[in-house]
Design an enzyme around this catalytic site. Structure first.
Site, mmCIF file in Angstrom:
data_model
loop_
_atom_site.group_PDB
_atom_site.id
_atom_site.type_symbol
_atom_site.label_atom_id
_atom_site.label_comp_id
_atom_site.label_asym_id
_atom_site.label_seq_id
_atom_site.Cartn_x
_atom_site.Cartn_y
_atom_site.Cartn_z
ATOM 1 C CE LYS A 108 54.171 -31.862 -47.222
ATOM 2 N NZ LYS A 108 53.016 -32.779 -47.230
ATOM 3 C CE LYS A 123 48.484 -24.570 -41.268
ATOM 4 N NZ LYS A 123 47.677 -25.795 -41.077
ATOM 5 C CE LYS A 178 44.075 -29.990 -45.269
ATOM 6 N NZ LYS A 178 45.048 -29.761 -44.185
ATOM 7 C CG ASN A 205 48.028 -36.781 -35.349
ATOM 8 O OD1 ASN A 205 48.493 -35.692 -35.037
ATOM 9 N ND2 ASN A 205 48.786 -37.767 -35.779
HETATM 10 P P1 NAD Z 1 41.830 -36.854 -36.414
HETATM 11 O O1 NAD Z 1 40.929 -37.460 -37.401
HETATM 12 O O2 NAD Z 1 42.992 -37.647 -35.928
HETATM 13 O O3 NAD Z 1 40.992 -36.392 -35.127
HETATM 14 C C1 NAD Z 1 39.875 -35.566 -35.174
HETATM 15 C C2 NAD Z 1 39.190 -35.586 -33.816
HETATM 16 O O4 NAD Z 1 38.125 -34.636 -33.818
HETATM 17 C C3 NAD Z 1 38.569 -36.934 -33.462
HETATM 18 O O5 NAD Z 1 38.743 -37.177 -32.082
HETATM 19 C C4 NAD Z 1 37.072 -36.725 -33.778
HETATM 20 O O6 NAD Z 1 36.225 -37.566 -33.018
HETATM 21 C C5 NAD Z 1 36.945 -35.276 -33.348
HETATM 22 N N1 NAD Z 1 35.771 -34.627 -33.925
HETATM 23 C C6 NAD Z 1 35.249 -34.733 -35.172
HETATM 24 N N2 NAD Z 1 34.145 -33.980 -35.282
HETATM 25 C C7 NAD Z 1 33.991 -33.359 -34.102
HETATM 26 C C8 NAD Z 1 33.044 -32.446 -33.594
HETATM 27 N N3 NAD Z 1 32.033 -32.015 -34.347
HETATM 28 N N4 NAD Z 1 33.205 -32.011 -32.317
HETATM 29 C C9 NAD Z 1 34.230 -32.445 -31.560
HETATM 30 N N5 NAD Z 1 35.151 -33.306 -31.988
HETATM 31 C C10 NAD Z 1 35.024 -33.763 -33.230
HETATM 32 O O7 NAD Z 1 42.312 -35.467 -37.044
HETATM 33 P P2 NAD Z 1 43.586 -34.599 -36.688
HETATM 34 O O8 NAD Z 1 44.661 -34.959 -37.620
HETATM 35 O O9 NAD Z 1 43.823 -34.632 -35.212
HETATM 36 O O10 NAD Z 1 43.053 -33.161 -37.128
HETATM 37 C C11 NAD Z 1 42.282 -32.340 -36.258
HETATM 38 C C12 NAD Z 1 42.407 -30.899 -36.698
HETATM 39 O O11 NAD Z 1 43.787 -30.535 -36.695
HETATM 40 C C13 NAD Z 1 41.900 -30.603 -38.119
HETATM 41 O O12 NAD Z 1 41.373 -29.303 -38.175
HETATM 42 C C14 NAD Z 1 43.168 -30.668 -38.940
HETATM 43 O O13 NAD Z 1 43.056 -29.937 -40.147
HETATM 44 C C15 NAD Z 1 44.135 -30.039 -37.975
HETATM 45 N N6 NAD Z 1 45.531 -30.324 -38.274
HETATM 46 C C16 NAD Z 1 46.009 -31.606 -38.212
HETATM 47 C C17 NAD Z 1 47.328 -31.835 -38.520
HETATM 48 C C18 NAD Z 1 47.945 -33.209 -38.423
HETATM 49 O O14 NAD Z 1 49.160 -33.316 -38.599
HETATM 50 N N7 NAD Z 1 47.208 -34.235 -38.114
HETATM 51 C C19 NAD Z 1 48.164 -30.770 -38.902
HETATM 52 C C20 NAD Z 1 47.648 -29.489 -38.927
HETATM 53 C C21 NAD Z 1 46.316 -29.285 -38.615
#
Ligand code: NAD
Length: 395
Positions: free
Chosen positions: A66, A90, A102, A206
């Site tokens: 997953k 996790k 992944k 997100n």
């Molecule tokens: P997303 O694409 O919705 O948002 C990413 C954000 O980070 C955007 O605002 C982007 O502009 C910003 N960003 C990108 N590069 C950057 C940088 N160099 N400096 C500062 N900001 C930057 O992605 P997301 O789903 O919110 O994921 C963000 C993190 O959370 C990732 O590490 C992801 O693996 C982790 N995560 C997400 C989820 C999920 O359900 N969406 C679950 C677990 C972990």
């Protein structure tokens, strides 16, 4: 050291503390399978372009692989392998019956039209179709992959349960879009009770936006947020809903009554709680001494390097590790998968109640190992996970 070598190092160190058989740690140091594909796409201008994509299946001892699919120009195999290993940990910390995987495609989706994105997603599904499935490997959204992309994914494969994070009404679960932030927020509340805090958030996607919204609604002060273009600061507080409207036009930068700061400055901003919610390797030995926050909750995966972790531990900064802090996303993905398989649709109250009933016990299990072994929260969480994985791998 590469991100994957760092990930292996934490595994080895926690493996020694957990007391599990070292051969099991050795098994977990490597993914079970790596799928590497090259996808030709007919671009809107009529030319064909090749994109490289990966699916890494790290471990399925506890259930089907997953983990999300990421679209990012810097995505490479080392990154996807690390993210897959963290997913195994996790799911085990959360106590859900899933393994770790992944995926990713090396692409900047901002340079693609919707049609190109759809063709790329569908071609990627066809390229890896033999290796995925509702009982084999179930992808999900990650950086730059939306519920629309998950819908194309499910449609191309021909089964909603092959992927989570779909739109509600197309097999998605209520509460999945907010789950990562919501889970982290439950943990923060458990740590701080009713105290009001000054919060800084890196990344306004997100995870970051929803976390900002939950904090704002609960009366905390959001002093700075950022995206890939940079950050904005206002000591008296920012309203994330107003910023979101602005962000829809491009970036958070330029929002009224704010000072523009760099992402480096944002991390060092004076605050109580820092929420990295963008990408890996943001806090390193170069800036760990300068972090002012007393709590860091990792909504992003891998934002702190092991050397920085050690510096923060010596400075008594509490770090809630990614494998626990952002597990709300995969926990509700698991609920989505259960609903797809049983034909049920849970209401939001049930989703959030079950999320809290899953993540808080995981937090408490981590705390117990942290205290018994006198280690940081990350090692505590890994010890919980490794003991659970060892039981299954032994069998
Ligand atoms: P997303 O694409 O919705 O948002 C990413 C954000 O980070 C955007 O605002 C982007 O502009 C910003 N960003 C990108 N590069 C950057 C940088 N160099 N400096 C500062 N900001 C930057 O992605 P997301 O789903 O919110 O994921 C963000 C993190 O959370 C990732 O590490 C992801 O693996 C982790 N995560 C997400 C989820 C999920 O359900 N969406 C679950 C677990 C972990």
């Amino acid at each position: 050291m590469s991100t994957y070598e760092n990930a292996q190092r934490i595994l080895e160190e926690s493996g020694k503390i957990s007391g599990i058989n070292q051969e099991i740690v050795e098994i977990l140091k490597y993914p079970q399978r790596i799928i590497n594909v090259f996808i030709p796409i007919k671009m809107d201008n009529g030319k064909t372009k090749i994109f490289e994509g990966y699916r890494v299946q790290h471990n399925n001892a506890r259930g089907p692989y997953k983990g999300g699919i990421r679209f990012h120009e810097n995505t490479d195999l080392d990154e996807v392998k690390s993210l897959a290993l963290w997913m195994t940990i996790k799911c085990a910390v959360a106590g859900i019956p899933l393994g770790g995987g992944k995926g990713g495609i090396t692409v900047n989706p901002k340079n693609l039209s919707d049609g190109e994105k759809e063709r790329l997603t569908r071609s990627f599904v066809r390229a890896i179709a033999d290796c995925i499935g509702p009982d084999k490997d179930v992808p999900a959204p990650d950086v730059n992959t939306t519920s629309q992309i998950m819908d194309w994914f499910a449609d191309e494969f021909g089964s909603p349960a092959v992927v989570t994070g779909k739109p509600v009404g197309k097999g998605g679960s209520l509460g999945r879009d907010t789950a990562t932030a919501q889970g982290g927020f439950y943990i923060l509340n458990e740590m701080i009770g009713n105290e009001k805090k000054r919060i800084v958030i890196q990344g306004f996607g997100n995870a970051g936006y929803h976390f900002a919204r939950l904090c704002f609604d609960a009366g905390h002060t959001i002093v700075a947020v950022s995206d890939s273009q940079g950050g904005i600061y206002n000591a008296s507080g920012l309203n994330p809903n107003e910023i979101l409207e602005r962000k829809n036009t491009g970036s958070v930068i330029g929002f009224k009554n704010t000072k523009t700061i760099t992402n480096e400055e944002l991390l060092e901003t004076d605050c109580d709680v820092l929420i990295p919610s963008a990408l890996e390797n943001q806090i390193t030995e170069k800036n760990a001494e300068k972090i002012k926050a007393k709590i860091i909750l990792e909504l992003a995966n891998g934002p702190i390097t092991p050397n920085a972790d050690r510096i923060l531990w010596n400075r008594d900064v509490e770090v809630v590790p990614d494998v626990l802090a952002n597990s709300g996303g995969v926990i509700v993905s698991y609920f989505e998968w259960l609903q797809n398989k049983s034909g049920e649709s849970w209401n939001l109250e049930k989703v959030q109640g079950e999320l809290k009933n899953t993540i808080i016990p995981a937090y408490k299990s981590m705390l117990a190992e942290k205290e018994i072994n006198a280690v940081n929260m990350r090692t505590g969480a890994y010890v919980v996970a490794l003991k659970r994985l060892a039981e299954k791998i032994k069998i």
